[in-house]
Motif scaffolding. Structure first.
Motif, PDB file in Angstrom:
ATOM      1  N   SER A   8       0.842  -1.203   0.000  1.00  0.00           N
ATOM      2  CA  SER A   8       0.000   0.000   0.000  1.00  0.00           C
ATOM      3  C   SER A   8       0.876   1.252   0.000  1.00  0.00           C
ATOM      4  CB  SER A   8      -0.928   0.013   1.221  1.00  0.00           C
ATOM      5  OG  SER A   8      -0.175  -0.100   2.420  1.00  0.00           O
ATOM      6  N   THR A   9       0.269   2.346  -0.473  1.00  0.00           N
ATOM      7  CA  THR A   9       0.952   3.635  -0.512  1.00  0.00           C
ATOM      8  C   THR A   9       0.053   4.698   0.086  1.00  0.00           C
ATOM      9  OG1 THR A   9       2.163   3.033  -2.514  1.00  0.00           O
ATOM     10  CG2 THR A   9       1.998   5.363  -2.010  1.00  0.00           C
ATOM     11  N   TYR A  10       0.622   5.495   0.985  1.00  0.00           N
ATOM     12  CA  TYR A  10      -0.131   6.547   1.660  1.00  0.00           C
ATOM     13  C   TYR A  10       0.443   7.906   1.264  1.00  0.00           C
ATOM     14  CZ  TYR A  10      -1.524   2.604   4.585  1.00  0.00           C
ATOM     15  OH  TYR A  10      -1.997   1.388   5.022  1.00  0.00           O
ATOM     16  N   LEU A  11      -0.428   8.787   0.763  1.00  0.00           N
ATOM     17  CA  LEU A  11      -0.046  10.161   0.473  1.00  0.00           C
ATOM     18  C   LEU A  11      -0.647  11.049   1.558  1.00  0.00           C
ATOM     19  CD1 LEU A  11      -0.697  10.344  -3.394  1.00  0.00           C
ATOM     20  CD2 LEU A  11       1.368   9.620  -2.185  1.00  0.00           C
ATOM     21  N   ARG A  12       0.159  11.971   2.073  1.00  0.00           N
ATOM     22  CA  ARG A  12      -0.311  12.855   3.148  1.00  0.00           C
ATOM     23  C   ARG A  12       0.022  14.314   2.798  1.00  0.00           C
ATOM     24  NH1 ARG A  12      -1.605   9.336   7.272  1.00  0.00           N
ATOM     25  NH2 ARG A  12      -0.543   7.299   7.191  1.00  0.00           N
ATOM     26  N   PRO A  13      -0.672  14.864   1.797  1.00  0.00           N
ATOM     27  CA  PRO A  13      -0.383  16.245   1.387  1.00  0.00           C
ATOM     28  C   PRO A  13      -0.775  17.255   2.472  1.00  0.00           C
ATOM     29  CG  PRO A  13      -2.369  15.444   0.312  1.00  0.00           C
ATOM     30  CD  PRO A  13      -1.756  14.264   1.002  1.00  0.00           C
ATOM     31  N   THR A  14      -0.067  18.363   2.496  1.00  0.00           N
ATOM     32  CA  THR A  14      -0.376  19.459   3.421  1.00  0.00           C
ATOM     33  C   THR A  14      -1.279  20.459   2.705  1.00  0.00           C
ATOM     34  OG1 THR A  14       1.539  20.753   2.706  1.00  0.00           O
ATOM     35  CG2 THR A  14       1.892  19.152   4.485  1.00  0.00           C
ATOM     36  N   TRP A  15      -1.742  21.490   3.459  1.00  0.00           N
ATOM     37  CA  TRP A  15      -2.555  22.523   2.810  1.00  0.00           C
ATOM     38  C   TRP A  15      -1.769  23.203   1.692  1.00  0.00           C
ATOM     39  CZ3 TRP A  15      -7.261  21.660   3.412  1.00  0.00           C
ATOM     40  CH2 TRP A  15      -7.835  21.348   4.648  1.00  0.00           C
ATOM     41  N   TYR A  22      -4.647  10.899   2.467  1.00  0.00           N
ATOM     42  CA  TYR A  22      -5.164  11.539   3.676  1.00  0.00           C
ATOM     43  C   TYR A  22      -4.921  13.040   3.568  1.00  0.00           C
ATOM     44  CZ  TYR A  22      -5.460   6.897   5.755  1.00  0.00           C
ATOM     45  OH  TYR A  22      -5.780   5.582   6.019  1.00  0.00           O
ATOM     46  N   GLY A  23      -6.006  13.799   3.497  1.00  0.00           N
ATOM     47  CA  GLY A  23      -5.869  15.243   3.426  1.00  0.00           C
ATOM     48  C   GLY A  23      -5.423  15.821   4.749  1.00  0.00           C
ATOM     49  N   PRO A  24      -5.048  17.083   4.746  1.00  0.00           N
ATOM     50  CA  PRO A  24      -4.576  17.722   5.985  1.00  0.00           C
ATOM     51  C   PRO A  24      -5.685  17.971   7.002  1.00  0.00           C
ATOM     52  CG  PRO A  24      -4.687  19.302   4.191  1.00  0.00           C
ATOM     53  CD  PRO A  24      -4.943  17.972   3.584  1.00  0.00           C
ATOM     54  N   GLY A  25      -6.944  17.924   6.521  1.00  0.00           N
ATOM     55  CA  GLY A  25      -8.062  18.076   7.451  1.00  0.00           C
ATOM     56  C   GLY A  25      -8.697  16.733   7.712  1.00  0.00           C
ATOM     57  N   ASN A  26      -9.982  16.592   7.359  1.00  0.00           N
ATOM     58  CA  ASN A  26     -10.685  15.318   7.521  1.00  0.00           C
ATOM     59  C   ASN A  26     -10.811  14.552   6.202  1.00  0.00           C
ATOM     60  OD1 ASN A  26     -11.188  15.902  10.266  1.00  0.00           O
ATOM     61  ND2 ASN A  26     -12.941  17.187   9.675  1.00  0.00           N
ATOM     62  N   GLY A  27     -10.242  15.099   5.152  1.00  0.00           N
ATOM     63  CA  GLY A  27     -10.407  14.489   3.843  1.00  0.00           C
ATOM     64  C   GLY A  27      -9.651  13.171   3.702  1.00  0.00           C
ATOM     65  N   TYR A  28     -10.282  12.241   2.978  1.00  0.00           N
ATOM     66  CA  TYR A  28      -9.659  10.937   2.729  1.00  0.00           C
ATOM     67  C   TYR A  28     -10.168  10.408   1.390  1.00  0.00           C
ATOM     68  CZ  TYR A  28      -8.942   5.908   2.706  1.00  0.00           C
ATOM     69  OH  TYR A  28      -8.606   4.628   2.329  1.00  0.00           O
ATOM     70  N   LEU A  29      -9.298   9.734   0.644  1.00  0.00           N
ATOM     71  CA  LEU A  29      -9.692   9.171  -0.637  1.00  0.00           C
ATOM     72  C   LEU A  29      -8.909   7.896  -0.907  1.00  0.00           C
ATOM     73  CD1 LEU A  29     -11.364   9.546  -3.249  1.00  0.00           C
ATOM     74  CD2 LEU A  29      -9.402  10.787  -4.201  1.00  0.00           C
ATOM     75  N   SER A  63      -9.526  17.993   0.411  1.00  0.00           N
ATOM     76  CA  SER A  63      -9.436  19.312   1.040  1.00  0.00           C
ATOM     77  C   SER A  63     -10.553  19.548   2.043  1.00  0.00           C
ATOM     78  CB  SER A  63      -9.497  20.434  -0.030  1.00  0.00           C
ATOM     79  OG  SER A  63      -8.391  20.347  -0.894  1.00  0.00           O
ATOM     80  N   SER A  64     -11.456  18.588   2.203  1.00  0.00           N
ATOM     81  CA  SER A  64     -12.589  18.791   3.113  1.00  0.00           C
ATOM     82  C   SER A  64     -12.076  18.972   4.541  1.00  0.00           C
ATOM     83  CB  SER A  64     -13.537  17.614   3.052  1.00  0.00           C
ATOM     84  OG  SER A  64     -12.871  16.425   3.486  1.00  0.00           O
ATOM     85  N   GLY A  65     -12.744  19.817   5.260  1.00  0.00           N
ATOM     86  CA  GLY A  65     -12.394  20.051   6.655  1.00  0.00           C
ATOM     87  C   GLY A  65     -11.546  21.295   6.841  1.00  0.00           C
ATOM     88  N   LYS A  66     -11.288  22.001   5.768  1.00  0.00           N
ATOM     89  CA  LYS A  66     -10.472  23.204   5.909  1.00  0.00           C
ATOM     90  C   LYS A  66     -11.277  24.319   6.556  1.00  0.00           C
ATOM     91  CE  LYS A  66      -7.487  26.362   3.388  1.00  0.00           C
ATOM     92  NZ  LYS A  66      -6.859  26.722   2.104  1.00  0.00           N
TER      93      LYS A  66
END
Length: 236
Positions: A165-172, A206-213, A233-236
């Motif tokens: 598996s691969t996890y991306l964790r971008p910042t704002w 995993y987005g920086p807020g609550n976003g996940y895809l 970007s959800s949760g900003k």
């Protein structure tokens, strides 16, 4: 009587002399038997070196014969042709003798592969051919991992790459700008020879807020950049 006694004395002396000659240069053990001469230090060392040299040569000979058989049964040229077909790019494949010697791989044949990414950057990755398997089922590589690591560092996208598996964790900051770094990262991957050659990427983003895809990128599943950016970007 005197003559007889003189002859006896002479005989005993001759016997002793003969015994001395037969044991000349030898020491006697505690039980009176002659001792064998011990090897000197340099002779012992020479003997040990000779024995080790013979063992080394035999080991080298066996290994050399084994490697020749490997290159016949699992030729790098066949791996090269297979990887070029899979990844739609030129590959240079060599048998990784250092890895083979270091890890004494019993089930896999190791190779070292070099290629050039679409932006002109050369990278090196590992390939393995599992013994007793046909090439389509037996070859695995670290190409995906090395490519993602490179592009993640290039665009500043934090990537956590595991075996399955691969996890991306971008910042704002990765999601902002025109274009945002995340968009450049995804576009580069999609246009790469890897995806265009028929492979795919699977990400947990995993987005920086609550976003996940849970995201899959392939030719069969074109992606919508705006929807992806909106989801993570959800949760900003």
């Amino acid at each position: 009587m005197e003559e007889s006694g003189g002859n006896m004395a002479y005989g005993e002396g001759a016997d002793r002399k003969a015994a001395d000659i037969s044991t000349a240069g030898s020491e006697k053990s505690d039980n009176g038997q002659p001792k064998r001469k011990k090897l000197s230090g340099w002779k012992k060392g020479l003997l040990i070196v000779a024995v080790l040299a013979v063992w080394w040569f035999l080991g080298w000979l066996v290994t050399s014969i084994e490697k020749k058989k490997i290159l016949v049964d699992y030729p790098p040229e066949k791996v090269e042709a297979y990887l070029e077909k899979c990844f739609n790019a030129d590959m240079s494949v060599t048998f990784n003798e250092a890895a083979y010697n270091a890890f004494s791989m019993a089930d896999y044949i190791p190779y070292e592969v070099t290629t050039v990414l679409d932006d002109g950057t050369p990278i090196t990755y590992d390939a393995y051919w599992e013994k007793d398997y046909i090439i389509d089922d037996g070859v695995s590589t670290t190409y995906r991992k090395e490519m993602l690591t490179y592009y993640g560092e290039k665009y500043g996208i934090p990537c956590e790459i595991r075996e399955y598996s691969t996890y991306l964790r971008p910042t704002w900051e990765d999601l902002e700008g025109n274009p945002p770094p995340m968009a450049e990262f995804l576009e580069t991957l999609y246009n790469s020879s890897y995806i265009q050659g028929g492979q795919e990427f699977e990400f947990d983003i995993y987005g920086p807020g609550n976003g996940y895809l849970d995201f899959t990128m392939s030719l069969e599943e074109p992606y919508n950049l705006q929807e992806i950016l909106a989801d993570i970007s959800s949760g900003k």
